[in-house]
Design a protein around this motif. Structure first.
Motif, short mmCIF file in Angstrom:
data_model
loop_
_atom_site.label_atom_id
_atom_site.label_comp_id
_atom_site.label_asym_id
_atom_site.label_seq_id
_atom_site.Cartn_x
_atom_site.Cartn_y
_atom_site.Cartn_z
N GLY A 1 0.81 -1.21 0.19
CA GLY A 1 0.29 0.08 -0.04
C GLY A 1 0.77 1.46 0.06
O GLY A 1 0.41 2.24 -0.36
N ARG A 2 2.04 1.19 0.46
CA ARG A 2 2.93 2.34 0.40
C ARG A 2 3.44 2.49 -0.85
O ARG A 2 4.50 3.70 -0.96
N TYR A 3 3.29 1.66 -1.92
CA TYR A 3 4.05 1.88 -3.39
C TYR A 3 3.97 3.33 -3.96
O TYR A 3 4.69 3.89 -4.40
N PRO A 4 2.63 3.86 -3.82
CA PRO A 4 2.61 5.44 -4.33
C PRO A 4 3.41 6.28 -3.74
O PRO A 4 3.78 7.30 -4.43
N HIS A 5 3.88 6.15 -2.53
CA HIS A 5 4.62 7.14 -1.99
C HIS A 5 6.10 6.94 -2.11
O HIS A 5 6.87 7.78 -1.39
N GLN A 6 6.51 5.60 -2.68
CA GLN A 6 7.92 5.47 -2.56
C GLN A 6 8.64 5.86 -3.63
O GLN A 6 8.14 6.22 -4.87
N MET B 1 3.14 4.15 8.94
CA MET B 1 1.72 3.89 8.18
C MET B 1 1.17 2.31 8.09
O MET B 1 -0.06 2.09 8.43
N ILE B 2 2.06 1.42 7.93
CA ILE B 2 2.04 0.07 7.82
C ILE B 2 1.61 -0.34 9.40
O ILE B 2 0.70 -1.27 9.43
N ASP B 3 2.59 0.09 10.30
CA ASP B 3 1.87 -0.48 11.57
C ASP B 3 0.77 0.02 12.25
O ASP B 3 -0.13 -0.60 12.75
N TRP B 4 0.31 1.33 11.74
CA TRP B 4 -0.91 1.85 11.97
C TRP B 4 -1.95 1.36 11.14
O TRP B 4 -3.25 0.88 12.20
N ALA B 5 -1.81 0.78 10.11
CA ALA B 5 -2.96 0.12 9.14
C ALA B 5 -3.26 -1.43 9.70
O ALA B 5 -4.40 -1.94 9.97
N ALA C 1 -4.97 -1.37 1.91
CA ALA C 1 -5.58 0.01 1.37
C ALA C 1 -5.54 1.08 2.23
O ALA C 1 -5.26 2.36 1.69
N LEU C 2 -5.77 0.94 3.53
CA LEU C 2 -5.42 2.02 4.42
C LEU C 2 -4.09 2.56 4.45
O LEU C 2 -3.92 3.83 4.80
N ALA C 3 -2.99 1.64 4.36
CA ALA C 3 -1.90 2.03 4.44
C ALA C 3 -1.33 3.01 3.18
O ALA C 3 -0.45 3.73 3.25
N GLN C 4 -2.21 3.15 2.14
CA GLN C 4 -1.97 3.84 1.20
C GLN C 4 -2.25 5.30 1.73
O GLN C 4 -1.86 6.49 0.98
N GLY C 5 -3.06 5.68 2.52
CA GLY C 5 -3.05 6.94 3.18
C GLY C 5 -4.07 7.86 2.55
O GLY C 5 -4.09 8.84 2.49
N THR C 6 -5.22 7.09 1.86
CA THR C 6 -6.11 7.80 1.16
C THR C 6 -7.22 8.13 2.06
O THR C 6 -7.73 7.49 2.91
N GLU C 7 -8.09 9.33 1.67
CA GLU C 7 -9.49 9.82 2.27
C GLU C 7 -10.44 9.03 1.51
O GLU C 7 -11.55 8.90 2.15
N VAL C 8 -10.42 8.40 0.48
CA VAL C 8 -11.30 7.65 -0.26
C VAL C 8 -11.04 6.35 -0.50
O VAL C 8 -10.14 5.62 -0.80
#
Length: 289
Positions: free
Chosen positions: A101-106, A119-123, A153-160
């Motif tokens: 899920g973190r791929y878009p941010h890398q 973010m991974i831990d949080w998700a 999906a949550l790890a992506q950090g999206t609002e939608v």
């Protein structure tokens, strides 16, 4: 307010038209459920909202911009989709899956940063999967697997978040597990959630906004208490049913008891779509009143 909307959106597979001139506003901060019979266009619309399926005409807009003209990574930072029946490579652990899920941010070589790990831990924690981080995804129960995918999906950090039938093939306990998680994400984090739902009672209980589709056309739209009516069930699902209030939540409960037997049930999708075009605006106004 709506960050995500469509304007005169038409969708097709080859020469087969599925959705025609759809104008849909997805309410921000709410759970929206797309309901309808098989073949009504629910999953097709969700794919287009997620930029997976390109429109034949019209467009999908994210923050006022045509989503299909935006860079893939930019879209992936703003919305995440969970398709039907996703599968992971054999032996992949929950943490490894969520890390995707973190791929878009890398950037660069794609090494995980401290923010990525946070973010991974949080998700994983938010989805109640802390005890399963090192467990292989293919060794989890159905409900646990769905929670792992939602964590990704949550790890992506999206609002939608967009979900296509998130409870398919799950037993009753696992269905409630997943739906309760989505409700929690919406209430506590104000996530905008759009999901395709087959179970009308789940849709009425968990969503604040219902969109009822038939032959790629919106027939009814609004709050569950105004949309979940006997007329809607006849028009959209071709069934007769009683509607009673849920004794615990007050949400409308659908109790089907028969099929509507008329000529319309045997009509082709194109004829059905033509028949419903005229009353659609009146029905939508009534449902949203």
């Amino acid at each position: 307010m709506s960050r995500l909307n469509t304007n005169q959106l038409s969708l097709a597979y080859g020469n087969r038209n599925i959705v025609r001139e759809l104008n849909l506003q997805v309410p921000d901060g709410l759970i929206t459920a797309l309901v309808g019979a098989n073949g009504s266009g629910k999953s097709t619309i969700l794919k287009s909202l997620a930029r997976i399926l390109a429109p034949a005409q019209g467009g999908v807009y994210l923050d006022g911009k045509l989503i299909h003209r935006l860079p893939t990574k930019e879209v992936a930072k703003q919305l995440a989709i969970l398709p039907q029946n996703p599968s992971a490579p054999e032996g992949l652990t929950v943490r490894e899956l969520v890390a995707f899920g973190r791929y878009p941010h890398q950037k660069g070589f794609g090494n995980l940063t401290s923010e990525d790990n946070r973010m991974i831990d949080w998700a994983i924690q938010a989805t109640g999967m802390s005890a399963f981080g090192d467990r292989a995804v293919d060794h989890l129960s159905g409900g646990q697997r769905q929670r792992a995918w939602i964590a990704m999906a949550l790890a992506q950090g999206t609002e939608v978040l967009l979900l296509d039938e998130p409870t398919t093939f799950l037993d009753m306990a696992h269905q409630m597990e997943v739906m309760n998680l989505l409700e929690k994400l919406n209430k506590e984090q104000k996530r905008t959630i759009i999901m395709v739902v087959h179970d009308l009672n789940h849709a009425a209980r968990y969503a604040q906004h219902l969109v009822a589709l038939k032959a790629g056309t919106v027939l009814y739209e609004g709050h569950p208490e105004t949309v979940m009516t006997c007329d809607m069930l006849r028009d959209v699902f071709n069934i007769d049913a009683d509607i009673i209030p849920d004794p615990r939540t007050g949400a409308p409960l659908c109790l089907p008891y028969g099929l509507v037997e008329d000529q319309e049930s045997e009509a082709s999708p194109s004829l059905v779509a033509a028949n419903v075009q005229e009353p659609i605006e009146r029905q939508r106004v009534q449902a949203m009143a």
